[in-house]
Design a protein around this motif. Structure first.
Motif, PDB file in Angstrom:
ATOM      1  N   THR A  32      52.472  24.408   0.816  1.00  0.00           N
ATOM      2  CA  THR A  32      51.485  24.052   1.834  1.00  0.00           C
ATOM      3  C   THR A  32      50.101  24.319   1.258  1.00  0.00           C
ATOM      4  O   THR A  32      49.864  25.376   0.680  1.00  0.00           O
ATOM      5  N   MET A  33      49.219  23.348   1.409  1.00  0.00           N
ATOM      6  CA  MET A  33      47.870  23.467   0.871  1.00  0.00           C
ATOM      7  C   MET A  33      46.863  23.460   2.017  1.00  0.00           C
ATOM      8  O   MET A  33      47.145  22.949   3.113  1.00  0.00           O
ATOM      9  N   GLY A  34      45.703  24.013   1.736  1.00  0.00           N
ATOM     10  CA  GLY A  34      44.702  24.064   2.789  1.00  0.00           C
ATOM     11  C   GLY A  34      43.289  24.012   2.259  1.00  0.00           C
ATOM     12  O   GLY A  34      43.047  24.235   1.063  1.00  0.00           O
ATOM     13  N   TRP A  35      42.378  23.699   3.153  1.00  0.00           N
ATOM     14  CA  TRP A  35      40.942  23.747   2.881  1.00  0.00           C
ATOM     15  C   TRP A  35      40.311  24.731   3.856  1.00  0.00           C
ATOM     16  O   TRP A  35      40.610  24.723   5.050  1.00  0.00           O
ATOM     17  N   PHE A  36      39.449  25.573   3.319  1.00  0.00           N
ATOM     18  CA  PHE A  36      38.642  26.504   4.102  1.00  0.00           C
ATOM     19  C   PHE A  36      37.181  26.230   3.776  1.00  0.00           C
ATOM     20  O   PHE A  36      36.872  25.605   2.766  1.00  0.00           O
ATOM     21  N   ARG A  37      36.297  26.741   4.607  1.00  0.00           N
ATOM     22  CA  ARG A  37      34.878  26.639   4.291  1.00  0.00           C
ATOM     23  C   ARG A  37      34.171  27.927   4.695  1.00  0.00           C
ATOM     24  O   ARG A  37      34.623  28.639   5.597  1.00  0.00           O
ATOM     25  N   ASP A  45      36.437  30.141   7.067  1.00  0.00           N
ATOM     26  CA  ASP A  45      37.153  29.538   8.191  1.00  0.00           C
ATOM     27  C   ASP A  45      38.094  28.432   7.721  1.00  0.00           C
ATOM     28  O   ASP A  45      37.744  27.646   6.835  1.00  0.00           O
ATOM     29  N   PRO A  46      39.258  28.331   8.339  1.00  0.00           N
ATOM     30  CA  PRO A  46      40.169  27.244   7.994  1.00  0.00           C
ATOM     31  C   PRO A  46      39.648  25.902   8.488  1.00  0.00           C
ATOM     32  O   PRO A  46      39.096  25.809   9.587  1.00  0.00           O
ATOM     33  N   VAL A  47      39.831  24.884   7.691  1.00  0.00           N
ATOM     34  CA  VAL A  47      39.403  23.538   8.056  1.00  0.00           C
ATOM     35  C   VAL A  47      40.618  22.653   8.309  1.00  0.00           C
ATOM     36  O   VAL A  47      40.699  21.975   9.323  1.00  0.00           O
ATOM     37  N   ALA A  48      41.548  22.671   7.369  1.00  0.00           N
ATOM     38  CA  ALA A  48      42.733  21.820   7.499  1.00  0.00           C
ATOM     39  C   ALA A  48      43.826  22.321   6.568  1.00  0.00           C
ATOM     40  O   ALA A  48      43.537  22.925   5.531  1.00  0.00           O
ATOM     41  N   THR A  49      45.061  22.065   6.970  1.00  0.00           N
ATOM     42  CA  THR A  49      46.192  22.405   6.120  1.00  0.00           C
ATOM     43  C   THR A  49      47.199  21.262   6.136  1.00  0.00           C
ATOM     44  O   THR A  49      47.238  20.468   7.094  1.00  0.00           O
ATOM     45  N   ILE A  50      48.010  21.200   5.089  1.00  0.00           N
ATOM     46  CA  ILE A  50      49.011  20.148   5.005  1.00  0.00           C
ATOM     47  C   ILE A  50      50.235  20.702   4.306  1.00  0.00           C
ATOM     48  O   ILE A  50      50.133  21.268   3.215  1.00  0.00           O
ATOM     49  N   PRO A  51      51.417  20.549   4.899  1.00  0.00           N
ATOM     50  CA  PRO A  51      52.627  21.031   4.237  1.00  0.00           C
ATOM     51  C   PRO A  51      53.045  20.070   3.136  1.00  0.00           C
ATOM     52  O   PRO A  51      52.448  18.998   2.969  1.00  0.00           O
ATOM     53  N   TYR A  58      47.404  20.518  10.133  1.00  0.00           N
ATOM     54  CA  TYR A  58      46.522  21.257  11.034  1.00  0.00           C
ATOM     55  C   TYR A  58      45.084  20.866  10.707  1.00  0.00           C
ATOM     56  O   TYR A  58      44.708  20.806   9.525  1.00  0.00           O
ATOM     57  N   VAL A  59      44.288  20.604  11.723  1.00  0.00           N
ATOM     58  CA  VAL A  59      42.875  20.304  11.541  1.00  0.00           C
ATOM     59  C   VAL A  59      42.094  21.098  12.584  1.00  0.00           C
ATOM     60  O   VAL A  59      42.430  21.087  13.764  1.00  0.00           O
ATOM     61  N   ALA A  60      41.079  21.789  12.144  1.00  0.00           N
ATOM     62  CA  ALA A  60      40.269  22.600  13.054  1.00  0.00           C
ATOM     63  C   ALA A  60      39.612  21.724  14.122  1.00  0.00           C
ATOM     64  O   ALA A  60      39.222  20.581  13.852  1.00  0.00           O
ATOM     65  N   SER A 105      50.647  25.329  12.876  1.00  0.00           N
ATOM     66  CA  SER A 105      50.313  24.672  14.134  1.00  0.00           C
ATOM     67  C   SER A 105      49.151  25.370  14.827  1.00  0.00           C
ATOM     68  O   SER A 105      48.591  24.852  15.793  1.00  0.00           O
ATOM     69  N   THR A 106      48.778  26.536  14.297  1.00  0.00           N
ATOM     70  CA  THR A 106      47.621  27.274  14.792  1.00  0.00           C
ATOM     71  C   THR A 106      46.732  27.615  13.600  1.00  0.00           C
ATOM     72  O   THR A 106      47.191  27.540  12.450  1.00  0.00           O
ATOM     73  N   PRO A 107      45.485  27.994  13.818  1.00  0.00           N
ATOM     74  CA  PRO A 107      44.597  28.276  12.690  1.00  0.00           C
ATOM     75  C   PRO A 107      45.187  29.333  11.765  1.00  0.00           C
ATOM     76  O   PRO A 107      45.518  30.431  12.216  1.00  0.00           O
ATOM     77  N   PRO A 108      45.304  29.025  10.487  1.00  0.00           N
ATOM     78  CA  PRO A 108      45.837  30.017   9.558  1.00  0.00           C
ATOM     79  C   PRO A 108      44.790  31.056   9.219  1.00  0.00           C
ATOM     80  O   PRO A 108      43.592  30.852   9.379  1.00  0.00           O
ATOM     81  N   ALA A 109      45.277  32.174   8.724  1.00  0.00           N
ATOM     82  CA  ALA A 109      44.390  33.229   8.237  1.00  0.00           C
ATOM     83  C   ALA A 109      44.246  33.110   6.728  1.00  0.00           C
ATOM     84  O   ALA A 109      45.077  32.508   6.059  1.00  0.00           O
TER      85      ALA A 109
END
Length: 126
Positions: A32-37, A45-51, A58-60, A105-109
């Motif tokens: 699973t990959m993600g973007w934070f800013r 802060d999390p922006v989006a994640t994709i399995p 997930y998108v903020a 499905s919820t904002p990741p940490a």
């Protein structure tokens, strides 16, 4: 493990930009990959994640409808397509690989992610 983010720059409000993250992770296709800013003085802060399979992204809420996350497992690359950019979107954007292969499905940490790239700066002028 190396994550290389690119594509940042200076744009005007309303413009679009696509960030890319090239990952040298042997298990990229199952990660699973993600973007934070992050802006100075604030938390990342999390922006989006994709399995790994690309479903159940997930998108903020702050970027929903404007940003899209996608991936190309054949190229070991994850993307963040950003549209209708606002000055509030200005930040350093980081890509990261999650510790587990499950979707969010919820904002990741931040602690859900174990590998981080160096970040790419996005500046949005009004």
């Amino acid at each position: 493990v190396q994550l290389q983010a690119s594509g940042g720059g200076l744009v005007q409000a309303g413009d679009s930009l696509r960030l890319s993250c090239s990952a040298s992770i042997p298990t990229f296709s199952t990660s699973t990959m993600g973007w934070f800013r992050q802006v100075p003085g604030k938390e990342r802060d999390p922006v989006a994640t994709i399995p790994w399979h690309g479903r159940y992204t997930y998108v903020a809420d702050s970027v929903k409808g404007r940003f899209t996350i996608s991936r190309d497992n054949a190229k070991n690359t994850v993307y963040l397509q950003m549209g209708s950019l606002k000055p509030d979107d200005a930040a350093v954007y980081y890509c990261a690989a999650a510790r587990s292969p499950y979707y969010f499905s919820t904002p990741p940490a931040e602690t859900d992610f174990g590998s981080w790239g160096q970040g790419t700066q996005v500046t949005v002028s009004s």
